[in-house]
Design an enzyme around this catalytic site. Structure first.
Site, PDB file in Angstrom:
ATOM      1  N   HIS A 109       0.838  -1.206   0.000  1.00 11.32           N
ATOM      2  CA  HIS A 109       0.000   0.000   0.000  1.00 11.32           C
ATOM      3  C   HIS A 109       0.876   1.261   0.000  1.00 11.32           C
ATOM      4  O   HIS A 109       0.604   2.215  -0.734  1.00 11.32           O
ATOM      5  CB  HIS A 109      -0.874   0.045   1.261  1.00 11.32           C
ATOM      6  CG  HIS A 109      -1.857  -1.077   1.399  1.00 11.32           C
ATOM      7  ND1 HIS A 109      -1.787  -2.011   2.406  1.00 11.32           N
ATOM      8  CD2 HIS A 109      -2.952  -1.413   0.661  1.00 11.32           C
ATOM      9  CE1 HIS A 109      -2.801  -2.864   2.298  1.00 11.32           C
ATOM     10  NE2 HIS A 109      -3.509  -2.527   1.239  1.00 11.32           N
ATOM     11  N   GLU A 154      -1.197  -4.162  -9.089  1.00 12.73           N
ATOM     12  CA  GLU A 154      -1.211  -5.309 -10.014  1.00 12.73           C
ATOM     13  C   GLU A 154      -1.365  -6.629  -9.265  1.00 12.73           C
ATOM     14  O   GLU A 154      -1.652  -7.652  -9.864  1.00 12.73           O
ATOM     15  CB  GLU A 154       0.076  -5.322 -10.845  1.00 12.73           C
ATOM     16  CG  GLU A 154       0.132  -4.197 -11.854  1.00 12.73           C
ATOM     17  CD  GLU A 154       1.361  -4.268 -12.749  1.00 12.73           C
ATOM     18  OE1 GLU A 154       2.285  -5.057 -12.451  1.00 12.73           O
ATOM     19  OE2 GLU A 154       1.388  -3.522 -13.748  1.00 12.73           O
ATOM     20  N   SER A 208      -2.647  -8.102   3.335  1.00 11.11           N
ATOM     21  CA  SER A 208      -3.158  -7.944   4.709  1.00 11.11           C
ATOM     22  C   SER A 208      -3.498  -9.302   5.312  1.00 11.11           C
ATOM     23  O   SER A 208      -3.544  -9.455   6.521  1.00 11.11           O
ATOM     24  CB  SER A 208      -4.414  -7.074   4.701  1.00 11.11           C
ATOM     25  OG  SER A 208      -4.159  -5.876   4.019  1.00 11.11           O
ATOM     26  N   MET A 250       3.002  -9.179  -0.698  1.00  8.32           N
ATOM     27  CA  MET A 250       2.477  -8.632   0.551  1.00  8.32           C
ATOM     28  C   MET A 250       0.957  -8.591   0.481  1.00  8.32           C
ATOM     29  O   MET A 250       0.378  -8.270  -0.555  1.00  8.32           O
ATOM     30  CB  MET A 250       3.024  -7.232   0.785  1.00  8.32           C
ATOM     31  CG  MET A 250       4.486  -7.284   1.121  1.00  8.32           C
ATOM     32  SD  MET A 250       5.068  -5.691   1.658  1.00  8.32           S
ATOM     33  CE  MET A 250       6.792  -6.103   1.922  1.00  8.32           C
TER      34      MET A 250
HETATM   35  P1  AMP Z   1      -6.520  -3.930  -0.300  1.00 11.55           P
HETATM   36  O1  AMP Z   1      -6.356  -3.108   0.926  1.00 11.55           O
HETATM   37  O2  AMP Z   1      -6.023  -5.325  -0.168  1.00 11.55           O
HETATM   38  O3  AMP Z   1      -7.898  -3.821  -0.893  1.00 11.55           O
HETATM   39  O4  AMP Z   1      -5.554  -3.279  -1.378  1.00 11.55           O
HETATM   40  C1  AMP Z   1      -5.607  -1.922  -1.703  1.00 11.55           C
HETATM   41  C2  AMP Z   1      -4.793  -1.688  -2.946  1.00 11.55           C
HETATM   42  O5  AMP Z   1      -3.454  -2.097  -2.699  1.00 11.55           O
HETATM   43  C3  AMP Z   1      -5.307  -2.513  -4.132  1.00 11.55           C
HETATM   44  O6  AMP Z   1      -5.219  -1.733  -5.307  1.00 11.55           O
HETATM   45  C4  AMP Z   1      -4.346  -3.674  -4.162  1.00 11.55           C
HETATM   46  O7  AMP Z   1      -4.187  -4.226  -5.453  1.00 11.55           O
HETATM   47  C5  AMP Z   1      -3.059  -3.000  -3.710  1.00 11.55           C
HETATM   48  N1  AMP Z   1      -2.116  -3.987  -3.152  1.00 11.55           N
HETATM   49  C6  AMP Z   1      -2.383  -4.965  -2.260  1.00 11.55           C
HETATM   50  N2  AMP Z   1      -1.270  -5.682  -2.026  1.00 11.55           N
HETATM   51  C7  AMP Z   1      -0.288  -5.155  -2.775  1.00 11.55           C
HETATM   52  C8  AMP Z   1       1.101  -5.462  -2.973  1.00 11.55           C
HETATM   53  N3  AMP Z   1       1.691  -6.474  -2.355  1.00 11.55           N
HETATM   54  N4  AMP Z   1       1.810  -4.683  -3.828  1.00 11.55           N
HETATM   55  C9  AMP Z   1       1.215  -3.651  -4.480  1.00 11.55           C
HETATM   56  N5  AMP Z   1      -0.079  -3.317  -4.337  1.00 11.55           N
HETATM   57  C10 AMP Z   1      -0.826  -4.055  -3.497  1.00 11.55           C
END
Ligand code: AMP
Length: 271
Positions: free
Chosen positions: A33, A145, A183, A181
């Site tokens: 993030h 991505e 959550s 990575m």
């Molecule tokens: P989330 O909080 O999991 O909904 O993710 C929020 C944003 O962060 C989304 O656009 C995800 O694709 C991006 N994201 C989650 N994990 C990663 C990662 N390891 N590397 C880059 N972007 C990520």
């Protein structure tokens, strides 16, 4: 960094900004993030980071209940950044009482992989993203991505409903052993974490094989390999030419979704 739970307050604050970036997240922030946020800060004068566990995109209520929530720690991580506005709303600032998900018809991309296995998930994602884009009218909105199918879906959404925003894809950030990575990684115990580190190995093996083997052969090889990883259950492994969805450059990707114990993980790489 300033944090608000009402979008109207933020709209007032950013009215005069030359350029607004939006980074939607569900919180429990990690370096993936943060790398998106840093990229947004390079392009945009003000960056709005939304932290909202969107109930409408969870097709499994148990998954929603156990999804990690750490707003205090998230704000702690963000306080070092200037020019960031955090939008951390309650459900009521986003949705009217009994509001339903919108039904989008975003075509083929919603029918495969995550779309097939998680009914309603992408309508839930599109609903919240359309809301955030309409609230803040950002110049750029950033998506990882890591969730490549979601990135394609958002691009399709913006095309279909003709929103004036640039959708920026951001590289996947990985742990030192290659695990993307997420959550959800904090749910993994030591042995499951070891198994999770094999996911990138499967994708890299597919990439190597792609030079000489058919997609069908690669798929059956990867499924066989995955079988020998402790406690790992594949939900899908696919090789997909995403060029048609991207509508520009030629690109083929390998996608994987699996469960390790009770934790569901997804990943993908360009091959
Ligand atoms: P989330 O909080 O999991 O909904 O993710 C929020 C944003 O962060 C989304 O656009 C995800 O694709 C991006 N994201 C989650 N994990 C990663 C990662 N390891 N590397 C880059 N972007 C990520």
């Amino acid at each position: 960094m300033r944090a608000y739970s009402s979008f109207k307050e933020i709209v007032k604050l950013v009215k005069k900004a030359n350029s607004i970036g939006l980074v939607p997240t569900m919180g429990s922030l990690h370096d993936g993030h943060l790398s998106i946020i840093k990229k947004a800060l390079i392009n945009d004068e003000i960056v709005i980071v939304s932290i909202f566990v969107n109930p409408k995109q969870f097709n499994d209520p148990r998954d929603l209940k156990k999804y990690p929530r750490n707003l205090k720690e998230d704000l702690e991580k963000l306080k070092v950044f200037n020019r960031i506005i955090v939008y951390a709303p309650n459900d009521t600032d986003v949705y009217n009482e009994e509001e339903d998900v919108k039904k989008y018809n975003l075509g083929e991309i919603t029918k495969i992989m995550e779309g097939k296995l998680r009914p309603g998930h992408f309508d839930g994602v599109a609903t919240i993203v359309e809301k955030l884009l309409s609230m803040f009218k950002p110049n750029n909105a950033y998506f990882g991505e890591k969730d490549f199918q979601q990135l394609l879906l958002i691009k399709e959404l913006v095309r279909k409903i003709k929103l004036d925003v640039n959708i920026v894809g951001c590289t996947t950030i990985r742990e030192s052993d290659g695990l993307a990575m997420s959550s959800r990684n904090k749910f993994l115990n030591k042995s499951d974490r070891e198994s999770a580190s094999q996911i990138i190995k499967l994708l890299e093996r597919a990439k190597k094989m792609y030079k000489t083997s058919s997609a069908k052969d690669i798929k059956s090889d990867i499924l066989k390999q995955a079988n020998s990883i402790v406690n790992l259950k594949i939900e899908y492994f696919e090789i997909i030419d995403v060029s048609a969805f991207l509508r520009d450059k030629k690109e083929v990707r390998a996608f994987i979704a699996c469960k390790i114990g009770n934790t569901r993980l997804i990943d993908n790489i360009r091959i």
